[in-house]
Design a protein around this motif. Structure first.
Motif, short mmCIF file in Angstrom:
data_model
loop_
_atom_site.label_atom_id
_atom_site.label_comp_id
_atom_site.label_asym_id
_atom_site.label_seq_id
_atom_site.Cartn_x
_atom_site.Cartn_y
_atom_site.Cartn_z
N THR A 1 -1.97 15.21 -5.42
CA THR A 1 -1.95 16.53 -6.06
C THR A 1 -3.31 17.18 -5.84
O THR A 1 -4.19 16.62 -5.16
N ASP A 2 -3.51 18.35 -6.41
CA ASP A 2 -4.77 19.08 -6.18
C ASP A 2 -5.98 18.32 -6.72
O ASP A 2 -7.06 18.36 -6.13
N ASP A 3 -5.81 17.62 -7.81
CA ASP A 3 -6.96 16.98 -8.45
C ASP A 3 -6.77 15.48 -8.69
O ASP A 3 -7.60 14.85 -9.36
N SER A 4 -5.69 14.89 -8.20
CA SER A 4 -5.49 13.46 -8.46
C SER A 4 -4.57 12.86 -7.40
O SER A 4 -4.01 13.57 -6.55
N GLN A 5 -4.43 11.56 -7.47
CA GLN A 5 -3.51 10.85 -6.60
C GLN A 5 -2.89 9.69 -7.37
O GLN A 5 -3.50 9.17 -8.32
N SER A 6 -1.70 9.32 -6.99
CA SER A 6 -1.02 8.22 -7.66
C SER A 6 -0.12 7.50 -6.68
O SER A 6 0.32 8.05 -5.67
N TRP A 7 0.14 6.23 -6.99
CA TRP A 7 1.03 5.41 -6.18
C TRP A 7 2.31 5.16 -6.97
O TRP A 7 2.26 4.75 -8.13
N LYS A 8 3.43 5.41 -6.30
CA LYS A 8 4.72 5.20 -6.95
C LYS A 8 5.62 4.35 -6.06
O LYS A 8 5.48 4.38 -4.84
N VAL A 9 6.53 3.63 -6.69
CA VAL A 9 7.46 2.79 -5.94
C VAL A 9 8.34 3.68 -5.07
O VAL A 9 9.00 4.61 -5.56
N HIS A 10 8.34 3.39 -3.79
CA HIS A 10 9.11 4.17 -2.82
C HIS A 10 10.43 3.47 -2.48
O HIS A 10 11.48 4.10 -2.48
N LYS A 11 10.35 2.17 -2.22
CA LYS A 11 11.55 1.39 -1.89
C LYS A 11 11.33 -0.06 -2.32
O LYS A 11 10.20 -0.55 -2.37
N THR A 12 12.42 -0.73 -2.62
CA THR A 12 12.40 -2.18 -2.82
C THR A 12 13.26 -2.79 -1.72
O THR A 12 14.41 -2.37 -1.52
N LEU A 13 12.70 -3.76 -1.02
CA LEU A 13 13.39 -4.40 0.10
C LEU A 13 13.93 -5.75 -0.39
O LEU A 13 13.16 -6.66 -0.71
N LEU A 14 15.23 -5.85 -0.43
CA LEU A 14 15.87 -7.02 -1.01
C LEU A 14 16.65 -7.79 0.05
O LEU A 14 17.63 -7.28 0.60
N PHE A 15 16.21 -9.00 0.32
CA PHE A 15 16.98 -9.92 1.16
C PHE A 15 16.43 -11.34 1.07
O PHE A 15 17.17 -12.30 1.13
N HIS A 16 15.09 -11.46 0.96
CA HIS A 16 14.52 -12.80 0.82
C HIS A 16 15.02 -13.45 -0.47
O HIS A 16 15.10 -12.80 -1.52
N ARG A 17 15.32 -14.73 -0.38
CA ARG A 17 15.84 -15.45 -1.53
C ARG A 17 14.73 -16.11 -2.35
O ARG A 17 14.95 -16.46 -3.51
N LYS A 18 13.57 -16.30 -1.72
CA LYS A 18 12.47 -16.98 -2.41
C LYS A 18 11.16 -16.24 -2.13
O LYS A 18 11.14 -15.21 -1.48
N ASP A 19 10.06 -16.82 -2.61
CA ASP A 19 8.75 -16.17 -2.60
C ASP A 19 8.38 -15.61 -1.22
O ASP A 19 8.53 -16.28 -0.20
N VAL A 20 7.85 -14.38 -1.22
CA VAL A 20 7.28 -13.78 -0.02
C VAL A 20 5.79 -14.13 0.01
O VAL A 20 5.05 -13.83 -0.93
N LEU A 21 5.35 -14.79 1.09
CA LEU A 21 3.98 -15.29 1.17
C LEU A 21 3.07 -14.44 2.05
O LEU A 21 1.85 -14.44 1.85
#
Length: 541
Positions: A96-116
Protein backbone atom coordinates in the motif's frame (compact mmCIF):
# COMPACT_ATOMS: atom_id res chain seq x y z
CA UNK A 1 34.21 -9.31 9.42
CA UNK A 2 32.31 -9.24 12.66
CA UNK A 3 29.34 -11.05 14.07
CA UNK A 4 28.06 -13.59 16.51
CA UNK A 5 24.92 -15.04 18.02
CA UNK A 6 22.23 -12.39 18.40
CA UNK A 7 20.61 -12.71 21.80
CA UNK A 8 16.97 -11.94 21.07
CA UNK A 9 13.83 -13.99 21.54
CA UNK A 10 13.68 -15.29 17.98
CA UNK A 11 10.90 -17.89 18.29
CA UNK A 12 9.94 -18.03 21.97
CA UNK A 13 13.03 -20.13 22.80
CA UNK A 14 11.89 -22.78 20.32
CA UNK A 15 14.29 -24.16 17.66
CA UNK A 16 14.86 -21.89 14.64
CA UNK A 17 14.73 -24.26 11.68
CA UNK A 18 15.10 -22.05 8.62
CA UNK A 19 15.82 -18.52 7.42
CA UNK A 20 16.18 -16.50 4.22
CA UNK A 21 16.90 -12.92 3.09
CA UNK A 22 14.52 -10.91 0.93
CA UNK A 23 16.29 -10.35 -2.43
CA UNK A 24 15.40 -6.63 -2.60
CA UNK A 25 14.84 -5.19 0.86
CA UNK A 26 17.32 -7.34 2.76
CA UNK A 27 14.73 -8.26 5.40
CA UNK A 28 15.43 -11.53 7.20
CA UNK A 29 12.65 -14.13 7.51
CA UNK A 30 12.93 -16.94 10.04
CA UNK A 31 10.77 -19.99 10.68
CA UNK A 32 10.68 -22.10 13.80
CA UNK A 33 9.08 -24.76 15.92
CA UNK A 34 6.61 -22.18 17.31
CA UNK A 35 4.70 -22.52 13.98
CA UNK A 36 5.35 -18.88 12.98
CA UNK A 37 7.35 -17.02 10.34
CA UNK A 38 8.93 -13.82 11.63
CA UNK A 39 10.37 -10.90 9.68
CA UNK A 40 13.34 -8.88 10.93
CA UNK A 41 15.27 -5.81 9.82
CA UNK A 42 19.06 -5.92 10.18
CA UNK A 43 21.09 -2.96 11.36
CA UNK A 44 24.85 -2.69 11.18
CA UNK A 45 26.77 -2.20 14.40
CA UNK A 46 27.66 1.42 15.17
CA UNK A 47 31.21 0.57 16.21
CA UNK A 48 33.70 -1.90 14.77
CA UNK A 49 33.33 -4.24 17.74
CA UNK A 50 29.54 -4.03 18.00
CA UNK A 51 27.53 -6.92 16.58
CA UNK A 52 24.80 -6.39 13.99
CA UNK A 53 21.37 -6.01 15.57
CA UNK A 54 17.89 -7.05 14.45
CA UNK A 55 14.58 -5.25 14.73
CA UNK A 56 11.39 -7.29 14.83
CA UNK A 57 8.83 -6.35 12.13
CA UNK A 58 5.92 -8.77 12.22
CA UNK A 59 4.84 -12.42 12.30
CA UNK A 60 3.11 -14.53 9.69
CA UNK A 61 0.81 -16.99 11.41
CA UNK A 62 -0.97 -19.74 9.52
CA UNK A 63 0.93 -22.99 9.99
CA UNK A 64 -0.26 -25.38 12.67
CA UNK A 65 3.09 -27.17 12.97
CA UNK A 66 6.82 -26.41 12.94
CA UNK A 67 8.08 -24.46 9.89
CA UNK A 68 11.00 -26.46 8.47
CA UNK A 69 11.87 -24.38 5.42
CA UNK A 70 11.03 -21.02 3.84
CA UNK A 71 12.35 -19.33 0.70
CA UNK A 72 11.62 -16.00 -0.99
CA UNK A 73 10.78 -16.17 -4.68
CA UNK A 74 13.39 -14.70 -7.10
CA UNK A 75 11.26 -11.56 -7.49
CA UNK A 76 10.71 -11.19 -3.74
CA UNK A 77 6.92 -11.03 -4.17
CA UNK A 78 6.24 -14.45 -2.64
CA UNK A 79 7.37 -16.66 0.24
CA UNK A 80 7.06 -20.43 0.09
CA UNK A 81 7.05 -22.19 3.46
CA UNK A 82 6.97 -25.89 4.25
CA UNK A 83 6.04 -27.43 7.59
CA UNK A 84 5.37 -30.65 9.43
CA UNK A 85 2.36 -32.66 8.32
CA UNK A 86 2.86 -31.80 4.65
CA UNK A 87 1.81 -28.15 4.89
CA UNK A 88 3.10 -26.03 2.01
CA UNK A 89 1.98 -22.40 1.86
CA UNK A 90 2.59 -19.59 -0.65
CA UNK A 91 2.50 -16.08 0.84
CA UNK A 92 2.07 -12.98 -1.34
CA UNK A 93 3.36 -9.47 -0.65
CA UNK A 94 0.68 -6.75 -0.68
CA UNK A 95 1.88 -3.16 -0.92
CA UNK A 96 0.00 0.00 0.00
CA UNK A 97 1.08 3.65 0.01
CA UNK A 98 2.48 3.51 3.53
CA UNK A 99 2.75 -0.17 4.47
CA UNK A 100 3.20 -3.72 3.29
CA UNK A 101 1.81 -7.04 4.43
CA UNK A 102 2.10 -10.72 3.63
CA UNK A 103 -1.04 -12.76 3.12
CA UNK A 104 -1.68 -16.41 2.32
CA UNK A 105 -1.95 -16.73 -1.45
CA UNK A 106 -2.25 -20.49 -1.93
CA UNK A 107 -1.93 -23.72 0.03
CA UNK A 108 -0.35 -26.60 -1.87
CA UNK A 109 -1.77 -29.91 -0.70
CA UNK A 110 -0.38 -33.27 -1.74
CA UNK A 111 2.50 -34.23 0.56
CA UNK A 112 1.37 -36.71 3.19
CA UNK A 113 4.14 -35.98 5.69
CA UNK A 114 6.58 -33.26 6.78
CA UNK A 115 8.05 -30.96 4.11
CA UNK A 116 11.77 -30.62 4.83
CA UNK A 117 13.14 -28.54 1.96
CA UNK A 118 12.04 -26.56 -1.10
CA UNK A 119 13.40 -24.27 -3.80
CA UNK A 120 11.95 -21.95 -6.44
CA UNK A 121 12.55 -22.34 -10.15
CA UNK A 122 14.65 -19.54 -11.75
CA UNK A 123 11.58 -17.88 -13.27
CA UNK A 124 9.54 -18.10 -10.06
CA UNK A 125 6.67 -19.96 -11.72
CA UNK A 126 7.37 -23.36 -10.15
CA UNK A 127 8.96 -24.82 -7.06
CA UNK A 128 10.20 -28.20 -5.93
CA UNK A 129 9.64 -29.63 -2.45
CA UNK A 130 11.06 -32.64 -0.63
CA UNK A 131 9.25 -34.55 2.09
CA UNK A 132 9.38 -37.28 4.71
CA UNK A 133 6.92 -39.18 2.47
CA UNK A 134 10.00 -40.06 0.31
CA UNK A 135 8.87 -37.90 -2.61
CA UNK A 136 9.74 -34.69 -4.43
CA UNK A 137 6.95 -32.65 -6.01
CA UNK A 138 7.29 -29.99 -8.71
CA UNK A 139 4.46 -27.47 -8.32
CA UNK A 140 2.83 -24.96 -10.61
CA UNK A 141 2.72 -22.00 -8.23
CA UNK A 142 0.23 -19.92 -10.24
CA UNK A 143 -2.34 -22.73 -10.44
CA UNK A 144 -1.47 -24.40 -7.16
CA UNK A 145 -1.27 -27.79 -8.86
CA UNK A 146 1.20 -30.66 -9.00
CA UNK A 147 3.18 -30.58 -12.25
CA UNK A 148 5.21 -33.71 -11.59
CA UNK A 149 5.97 -36.14 -8.76
CA UNK A 150 9.41 -37.71 -8.36
CA UNK A 151 9.04 -40.70 -6.05
CA UNK A 152 12.13 -42.83 -6.66
CA UNK A 153 13.71 -42.29 -3.21
CA UNK A 154 13.33 -45.02 -0.59
CA UNK A 155 13.62 -42.78 2.48
CA UNK A 156 13.17 -39.16 3.57
CA UNK A 157 13.99 -36.48 0.99
CA UNK A 158 15.95 -33.95 3.07
CA UNK A 159 17.27 -31.59 0.40
CA UNK A 160 16.27 -30.32 -3.04
CA UNK A 161 17.91 -27.88 -5.45
CA UNK A 162 16.83 -26.30 -8.74
CA UNK A 163 19.49 -25.59 -11.34
CA UNK A 164 19.63 -21.79 -11.95
CA UNK A 165 19.74 -22.56 -15.67
CA UNK A 166 16.46 -24.47 -15.40
CA UNK A 167 17.66 -27.75 -16.91
CA UNK A 168 18.19 -29.91 -13.81
CA UNK A 169 16.72 -30.52 -10.37
CA UNK A 170 18.56 -32.48 -7.69
CA UNK A 171 17.44 -34.27 -4.53
CA UNK A 172 19.28 -35.78 -1.58
CA UNK A 173 17.78 -38.42 0.68
CA UNK A 174 18.59 -40.36 3.81
CA UNK A 175 18.47 -43.49 1.60
CA UNK A 176 22.11 -42.45 0.88
CA UNK A 177 21.45 -41.39 -2.72
CA UNK A 178 21.57 -38.13 -4.63
CA UNK A 179 19.41 -38.04 -7.75
CA UNK A 180 19.90 -35.68 -10.69
CA UNK A 181 16.87 -35.14 -12.93
CA UNK A 182 17.08 -33.59 -16.39
CA UNK A 183 14.18 -31.79 -18.03
CA UNK A 184 12.99 -33.53 -21.20
CA UNK A 185 10.18 -31.17 -22.17
CA UNK A 186 7.18 -32.56 -24.00
CA UNK A 187 4.87 -30.61 -26.29
CA UNK A 188 1.29 -30.07 -25.16
CA UNK A 189 -1.76 -30.29 -27.37
CA UNK A 190 -2.96 -26.82 -26.39
CA UNK A 191 0.42 -25.20 -26.97
CA UNK A 192 3.35 -24.66 -24.64
CA UNK A 193 5.55 -27.26 -23.05
CA UNK A 194 5.01 -29.85 -20.34
CA UNK A 195 7.69 -30.46 -17.73
CA UNK A 196 9.14 -33.95 -17.81
CA UNK A 197 12.05 -34.39 -15.42
CA UNK A 198 13.72 -37.75 -15.94
CA UNK A 199 16.27 -39.24 -13.56
CA UNK A 200 19.60 -39.00 -15.35
CA UNK A 201 22.08 -39.91 -12.60
CA UNK A 202 21.93 -41.65 -9.23
CA UNK A 203 24.93 -41.14 -6.97
CA UNK A 204 25.19 -43.67 -4.18
CA UNK A 205 28.56 -45.46 -4.09
CA UNK A 206 32.05 -44.92 -5.40
CA UNK A 207 35.25 -46.92 -5.78
CA UNK A 208 37.63 -45.99 -2.95
CA UNK A 209 41.04 -44.84 -4.09
CA UNK A 210 44.42 -46.25 -3.11
CA UNK A 211 42.96 -49.65 -2.19
CA UNK A 212 44.63 -52.97 -2.72
CA UNK A 213 43.03 -54.30 -5.92
CA UNK A 214 42.30 -57.59 -4.22
CA UNK A 215 40.18 -55.83 -1.62
CA UNK A 216 38.40 -53.26 -3.77
CA UNK A 217 34.80 -52.65 -2.76
CA UNK A 218 32.48 -49.76 -3.23
CA UNK A 219 31.78 -47.41 -0.34
CA UNK A 220 28.75 -45.24 0.28
CA UNK A 221 29.03 -41.57 -0.67
CA UNK A 222 26.58 -40.31 1.94
CA UNK A 223 25.55 -40.75 5.57
CA UNK A 224 22.65 -43.07 6.37
CA UNK A 225 19.45 -42.24 8.25
CA UNK A 226 21.29 -42.09 11.59
CA UNK A 227 22.66 -38.64 10.67
CA UNK A 228 21.50 -36.42 13.59
CA UNK A 229 19.82 -33.84 11.37
CA UNK A 230 16.58 -33.65 9.41
CA UNK A 231 18.24 -31.51 6.75
CA UNK A 232 20.69 -32.18 3.93
CA UNK A 233 20.35 -28.94 2.00
CA UNK A 234 22.32 -29.14 -1.25
CA UNK A 235 22.81 -26.16 -3.61
CA UNK A 236 23.83 -25.11 -7.14
CA UNK A 237 26.32 -22.34 -7.74
CA UNK A 238 24.61 -19.10 -8.92
CA UNK A 239 26.08 -19.54 -12.43
CA UNK A 240 25.03 -23.20 -12.60
CA UNK A 241 28.53 -24.55 -13.25
CA UNK A 242 28.60 -26.93 -10.28
CA UNK A 243 26.49 -28.53 -7.56
CA UNK A 244 27.65 -29.13 -3.97
CA UNK A 245 26.11 -32.04 -2.08
CA UNK A 246 26.46 -32.25 1.74
CA UNK A 247 26.29 -35.20 4.16
CA UNK A 248 29.16 -36.89 2.36
CA UNK A 249 31.36 -39.66 3.75
CA UNK A 250 34.69 -40.88 2.44
CA UNK A 251 37.31 -43.54 3.15
CA UNK A 252 40.90 -43.27 2.01
CA UNK A 253 41.45 -46.99 2.52
CA UNK A 254 39.70 -50.09 3.83
CA UNK A 255 41.37 -49.75 7.19
CA UNK A 256 40.87 -45.99 7.57
CA UNK A 257 37.96 -44.42 9.35
CA UNK A 258 35.12 -42.55 7.69
CA UNK A 259 35.58 -38.82 7.25
CA UNK A 260 32.91 -36.15 6.69
CA UNK A 261 32.95 -34.17 3.47
CA UNK A 262 30.86 -32.48 0.79
CA UNK A 263 31.05 -33.46 -2.87
CA UNK A 264 31.37 -31.11 -5.82
CA UNK A 265 29.64 -32.19 -9.04
CA UNK A 266 30.67 -30.47 -12.24
CA UNK A 267 27.94 -29.57 -14.71
CA UNK A 268 29.99 -31.20 -17.45
CA UNK A 269 29.71 -34.59 -15.68
CA UNK A 270 27.04 -34.98 -13.01
CA UNK A 271 27.41 -38.76 -12.88
CA UNK A 272 30.17 -38.70 -10.25
CA UNK A 273 31.87 -36.27 -7.86
CA UNK A 274 34.59 -34.15 -9.43
CA UNK A 275 36.19 -33.40 -6.06
CA UNK A 276 35.55 -33.41 -2.34
CA UNK A 277 35.97 -30.50 0.03
CA UNK A 278 38.29 -30.68 3.03
CA UNK A 279 37.19 -32.96 5.82
CA UNK A 280 35.25 -31.68 8.83
CA UNK A 281 34.87 -33.05 12.34
CA UNK A 282 31.07 -33.14 12.11
CA UNK A 283 28.78 -34.04 9.19
CA UNK A 284 27.97 -31.24 6.74
CA UNK A 285 24.22 -30.59 6.63
CA UNK A 286 23.71 -27.31 4.71
CA UNK A 287 25.25 -25.67 1.63
CA UNK A 288 24.32 -22.13 0.54
CA UNK A 289 25.96 -19.91 -2.09
CA UNK A 290 26.58 -16.20 -1.93
CA UNK A 291 24.48 -14.71 -4.79
CA UNK A 292 27.24 -12.27 -5.78
CA UNK A 293 30.18 -13.11 -8.05
CA UNK A 294 33.55 -11.51 -7.34
CA UNK A 295 36.53 -10.57 -9.47
CA UNK A 296 39.62 -12.76 -9.27
CA UNK A 297 42.33 -11.70 -6.85
CA UNK A 298 45.16 -13.71 -8.40
CA UNK A 299 45.93 -16.16 -11.17
CA UNK A 300 43.64 -18.86 -9.72
CA UNK A 301 46.41 -21.36 -10.44
CA UNK A 302 45.84 -23.22 -7.16
CA UNK A 303 42.08 -23.43 -7.50
CA UNK A 304 40.26 -26.47 -8.79
CA UNK A 305 37.33 -24.62 -10.35
CA UNK A 306 39.30 -22.54 -12.92
CA UNK A 307 36.57 -19.91 -13.24
CA UNK A 308 37.07 -16.38 -14.61
CA UNK A 309 35.56 -15.04 -11.36
CA UNK A 310 35.25 -16.08 -7.73
CA UNK A 311 32.25 -17.86 -6.22
CA UNK A 312 31.83 -17.82 -2.43
CA UNK A 313 29.74 -20.32 -0.50
CA UNK A 314 29.14 -21.52 3.02
CA UNK A 315 29.05 -25.05 4.40
CA UNK A 316 27.44 -25.68 7.78
CA UNK A 317 28.24 -28.71 9.86
CA UNK A 318 26.23 -29.55 12.95
CA UNK A 319 28.30 -27.03 14.94
CA UNK A 320 30.43 -24.86 12.59
CA UNK A 321 30.36 -22.67 9.49
CA UNK A 322 33.03 -22.95 6.78
CA UNK A 323 33.24 -20.22 4.12
CA UNK A 324 34.93 -21.20 0.85
CA UNK A 325 36.26 -19.29 -2.12
CA UNK A 326 36.64 -21.05 -5.49
CA UNK A 327 40.02 -19.36 -5.98
CA UNK A 328 41.58 -21.28 -3.07
CA UNK A 329 41.26 -24.86 -1.85
CA UNK A 330 41.13 -24.38 1.96
CA UNK A 331 38.26 -22.40 3.54
CA UNK A 332 38.83 -18.66 3.88
CA UNK A 333 37.03 -18.51 7.24
CA UNK A 334 35.82 -20.93 9.91
CA UNK A 335 33.33 -20.08 12.65
CA UNK A 336 33.05 -22.66 15.41
CA UNK A 337 31.36 -22.87 18.80
CA UNK A 338 28.54 -20.51 17.79
CA UNK A 339 25.63 -22.63 18.99
CA UNK A 340 24.80 -25.24 21.62
CA UNK A 341 22.64 -27.30 19.23
CA UNK A 342 22.69 -28.29 15.55
CA UNK A 343 22.78 -25.66 12.81
CA UNK A 344 19.74 -25.93 10.55
CA UNK A 345 20.12 -23.40 7.70
CA UNK A 346 22.28 -20.71 6.07
CA UNK A 347 21.23 -17.52 4.26
CA UNK A 348 23.18 -14.83 2.36
CA UNK A 349 21.92 -11.31 1.79
CA UNK A 350 21.63 -10.25 -1.86
CA UNK A 351 24.47 -7.73 -1.50
CA UNK A 352 26.78 -10.26 0.23
CA UNK A 353 26.99 -8.02 3.30
CA UNK A 354 25.50 -10.57 5.69
CA UNK A 355 25.48 -14.32 6.15
CA UNK A 356 23.21 -15.79 8.79
CA UNK A 357 22.76 -19.16 10.51
CA UNK A 358 19.81 -20.68 12.33
CA UNK A 359 20.06 -23.29 15.05
CA UNK A 360 17.97 -25.68 17.10
CA UNK A 361 19.14 -23.88 20.25
CA UNK A 362 16.62 -21.12 19.43
CA UNK A 363 19.11 -18.49 18.25
CA UNK A 364 20.54 -17.14 15.00
CA UNK A 365 24.05 -15.97 14.17
CA UNK A 366 24.64 -12.95 11.93
CA UNK A 367 28.04 -12.26 10.39
CA UNK A 368 28.68 -8.91 8.70
CA UNK A 369 31.39 -8.32 6.08
CA UNK A 370 33.04 -4.96 5.56
CA UNK A 371 32.85 -3.37 2.13
CA UNK A 372 35.39 -5.01 -0.16
CA UNK A 373 36.33 -7.67 2.40
CA UNK A 374 35.16 -10.49 0.18
CA UNK A 375 36.53 -8.81 -2.93
CA UNK A 376 35.32 -6.69 -5.81
CA UNK A 377 31.75 -7.67 -6.75
CA UNK A 378 30.90 -8.12 -10.40
CA UNK A 379 27.76 -6.55 -11.82
CA UNK A 380 24.38 -8.29 -12.02
CA UNK A 381 24.66 -8.04 -15.81
CA UNK A 382 27.82 -10.12 -15.70
CA UNK A 383 26.06 -12.95 -13.85
CA UNK A 384 23.11 -12.85 -16.26
CA UNK A 385 25.50 -12.89 -19.20
CA UNK A 386 27.44 -15.88 -17.83
CA UNK A 387 24.29 -17.85 -17.11
CA UNK A 388 22.79 -17.12 -20.53
CA UNK A 389 26.02 -18.10 -22.28
CA UNK A 390 26.12 -21.46 -20.49
CA UNK A 391 22.61 -21.98 -21.85
CA UNK A 392 23.79 -21.14 -25.36
CA UNK A 393 26.74 -23.53 -25.11
CA UNK A 394 24.35 -26.30 -24.01
CA UNK A 395 22.18 -25.71 -27.04
CA UNK A 396 25.12 -25.78 -29.43
CA UNK A 397 26.56 -28.93 -27.88
CA UNK A 398 23.27 -30.81 -27.69
CA UNK A 399 22.05 -29.89 -31.17
CA UNK A 400 21.64 -32.73 -33.65
CA UNK A 401 23.95 -31.22 -36.28
CA UNK A 402 23.77 -34.20 -38.66
CA UNK A 403 20.03 -33.75 -38.92
CA UNK A 404 20.55 -30.35 -40.53
CA UNK A 405 23.62 -31.04 -42.66
CA UNK A 406 21.55 -31.66 -45.78
CA UNK A 407 18.61 -29.45 -44.88
CA UNK A 408 17.69 -26.11 -46.38
CA UNK A 409 20.17 -23.35 -45.91
CA UNK A 410 18.10 -21.33 -43.47
CA UNK A 411 16.65 -23.95 -41.16
CA UNK A 412 19.49 -24.26 -38.65
CA UNK A 413 20.08 -20.57 -37.95
CA UNK A 414 16.37 -19.97 -37.34
CA UNK A 415 16.15 -22.67 -34.69
CA UNK A 416 19.40 -21.73 -33.01
CA UNK A 417 18.57 -18.04 -32.88
CA UNK A 418 15.07 -18.60 -31.52
CA UNK A 419 16.41 -20.98 -28.87
CA UNK A 420 19.06 -18.44 -27.94
CA UNK A 421 16.49 -15.67 -27.68
CA UNK A 422 14.16 -17.80 -25.59
CA UNK A 423 16.93 -18.33 -23.07
CA UNK A 424 17.87 -14.68 -22.91
CA UNK A 425 14.23 -13.73 -22.56
CA UNK A 426 13.93 -15.93 -19.48
CA UNK A 427 16.31 -13.53 -17.76
CA UNK A 428 14.47 -10.45 -19.02
CA UNK A 429 17.63 -9.13 -20.63
CA UNK A 430 16.83 -9.18 -24.32
CA UNK A 431 13.76 -9.14 -26.54
CA UNK A 432 13.85 -10.89 -29.89
CA UNK A 433 12.46 -9.36 -33.05
CA UNK A 434 12.51 -11.06 -36.43
CA UNK A 435 14.14 -8.31 -38.45
CA UNK A 436 14.25 -9.60 -42.02
CA UNK A 437 15.41 -12.33 -44.40
CA UNK A 438 17.91 -10.84 -46.78
CA UNK A 439 18.48 -13.67 -49.23
CA UNK A 440 20.24 -11.33 -51.64
CA UNK A 441 23.21 -10.77 -49.32
CA UNK A 442 26.41 -12.89 -49.58
CA UNK A 443 26.08 -16.41 -48.11
CA UNK A 444 22.33 -15.85 -47.60
CA UNK A 445 22.51 -14.60 -44.01
CA UNK A 446 19.45 -14.46 -41.81
CA UNK A 447 19.28 -11.15 -39.99
CA UNK A 448 17.69 -10.84 -36.58
CA UNK A 449 17.71 -8.06 -34.03
CA UNK A 450 18.36 -8.55 -30.33
CA UNK A 451 16.97 -5.37 -28.83
CA UNK A 452 18.21 -4.31 -25.41
CA UNK A 453 15.34 -3.94 -22.95
CA UNK A 454 17.33 -3.13 -19.82
CA UNK A 455 16.19 -0.52 -17.34
CA UNK A 456 18.32 2.55 -16.64
CA UNK A 457 19.79 0.88 -13.54
CA UNK A 458 20.75 -2.15 -15.61
CA UNK A 459 22.46 0.12 -18.12
CA UNK A 460 24.59 1.35 -15.24
CA UNK A 461 25.57 -2.27 -14.62
CA UNK A 462 26.46 -2.64 -18.30
CA UNK A 463 28.63 0.46 -18.23
CA UNK A 464 30.26 -0.74 -15.03
CA UNK A 465 31.19 -4.01 -16.70
CA UNK A 466 32.45 -2.47 -19.93
CA UNK A 467 33.97 0.65 -18.39
CA UNK A 468 31.89 2.84 -20.75
CA UNK A 469 31.65 6.55 -19.85
CA UNK A 470 28.35 7.53 -18.30
CA UNK A 471 27.84 10.10 -21.08
CA UNK A 472 27.40 7.18 -23.48
CA UNK A 473 24.16 6.09 -21.83
CA UNK A 474 22.20 8.14 -24.36
CA UNK A 475 23.76 6.22 -27.21
CA UNK A 476 23.61 2.82 -25.51
CA UNK A 477 19.91 3.17 -24.88
CA UNK A 478 19.27 3.13 -28.62
CA UNK A 479 18.52 -0.09 -30.50
CA UNK A 480 21.55 -2.30 -31.06
CA UNK A 481 21.34 -5.05 -33.63
CA UNK A 482 23.30 -8.28 -33.68
CA UNK A 483 23.33 -9.98 -37.05
CA UNK A 484 23.81 -13.74 -37.00
CA UNK A 485 25.23 -15.20 -40.21
CA UNK A 486 25.13 -18.80 -41.24
CA UNK A 487 28.24 -20.91 -41.75
CA UNK A 488 30.47 -19.59 -44.58
CA UNK A 489 30.20 -23.00 -46.31
CA UNK A 490 26.70 -23.66 -47.69
CA UNK A 491 24.92 -26.61 -46.06
CA UNK A 492 27.77 -27.12 -43.59
CA UNK A 493 26.78 -27.73 -39.96
CA UNK A 494 27.67 -25.01 -37.48
CA UNK A 495 30.01 -26.35 -34.82
CA UNK A 496 30.71 -24.04 -31.89
CA UNK A 497 32.74 -24.87 -28.79
CA UNK A 498 32.16 -22.95 -25.58
CA UNK A 499 35.30 -20.86 -25.96
CA UNK A 500 34.23 -19.85 -29.45
CA UNK A 501 30.74 -18.84 -28.33
CA UNK A 502 32.12 -16.76 -25.48
CA UNK A 503 34.70 -15.17 -27.76
CA UNK A 504 31.96 -14.19 -30.21
CA UNK A 505 29.83 -12.58 -27.55
CA UNK A 506 32.75 -10.79 -25.92
CA UNK A 507 33.69 -9.43 -29.35
CA UNK A 508 30.21 -7.95 -29.59
CA UNK A 509 30.51 -6.37 -26.16
CA UNK A 510 33.96 -5.02 -27.00
CA UNK A 511 32.54 -3.45 -30.13
CA UNK A 512 29.82 -1.83 -28.06
CA UNK A 513 32.48 -0.49 -25.75
CA UNK A 514 34.65 1.06 -28.46
CA UNK A 515 31.62 2.40 -30.32
CA UNK A 516 30.06 3.98 -27.28
CA UNK A 517 33.29 5.44 -25.94
CA UNK A 518 34.05 6.97 -29.31
CA UNK A 519 30.64 8.61 -29.35
CA UNK A 520 30.84 9.98 -25.80
CA UNK A 521 27.71 12.11 -25.61
CA UNK A 522 26.96 12.02 -29.31
CA UNK A 523 23.56 10.67 -30.32
CA UNK A 524 24.69 9.80 -33.83
CA UNK A 525 23.54 6.43 -35.10
CA UNK A 526 26.75 5.86 -37.07
CA UNK A 527 29.69 4.09 -35.38
CA UNK A 528 32.83 6.12 -35.98
CA UNK A 529 35.13 3.11 -35.76
CA UNK A 530 32.81 0.82 -37.72
CA UNK A 531 31.10 3.19 -40.20
CA UNK A 532 29.73 0.34 -42.31
CA UNK A 533 27.96 -1.30 -39.40
CA UNK A 534 25.78 1.64 -38.30
CA UNK A 535 25.24 0.47 -34.70
CA UNK A 536 25.27 -3.15 -35.85
CA UNK A 537 27.64 -5.82 -34.63
CA UNK A 538 28.09 -8.61 -37.18
CA UNK A 539 28.91 -12.01 -35.72
CA UNK A 540 30.02 -14.58 -38.27
CA UNK A 541 29.56 -17.98 -36.63
Amino acid sequence: MRGGTVQVNWHDAQPVLTLDFHPRTGALATGGADHDIKLWLLKSGESEKQLPTVLYQNSLSYHCTAVNVLRFSPSGDYIASGADGGELVIWKLHLTDDSQSWKVHKTLLFHRKDVLDLEWSPNGESLISGSVDNSCIIWDVNKGLVRQMLDAHLHYVQGVAWDPLGHYVASLSSDRTCRIYANRTQSKHKGGEKLNYVCQHVLTKSDPQNFDHSKVRKSHLFHDETLPSFFRRLAWSPDGTFLIVPAGTYKYSCSSGTINTAYVLSRSDLSRPAMQLSQTSKPIVVVRFCPVLFALRGSNSAGFFKLPYRVIFGLATLNSLYIYDTESMPPIAIFAGLHYAAITDIAWSSDAKYVSLSSRDGYCTIIEFEKGELGEPLSTFYLLFRVSMIHVVQIFKSWDWDLYTKSSIGTLPINVVYAWAKILNSFHLFDLFHHSRRWHLPRSPLVYTLKLSCSISEFVDVTGLLAVPAASLVWLSMDISIVLLESPMPCAPIRCESSRVLAIFWSALSCLRCCSSSHESSSSSRCLLHPNLSRTVVLSI
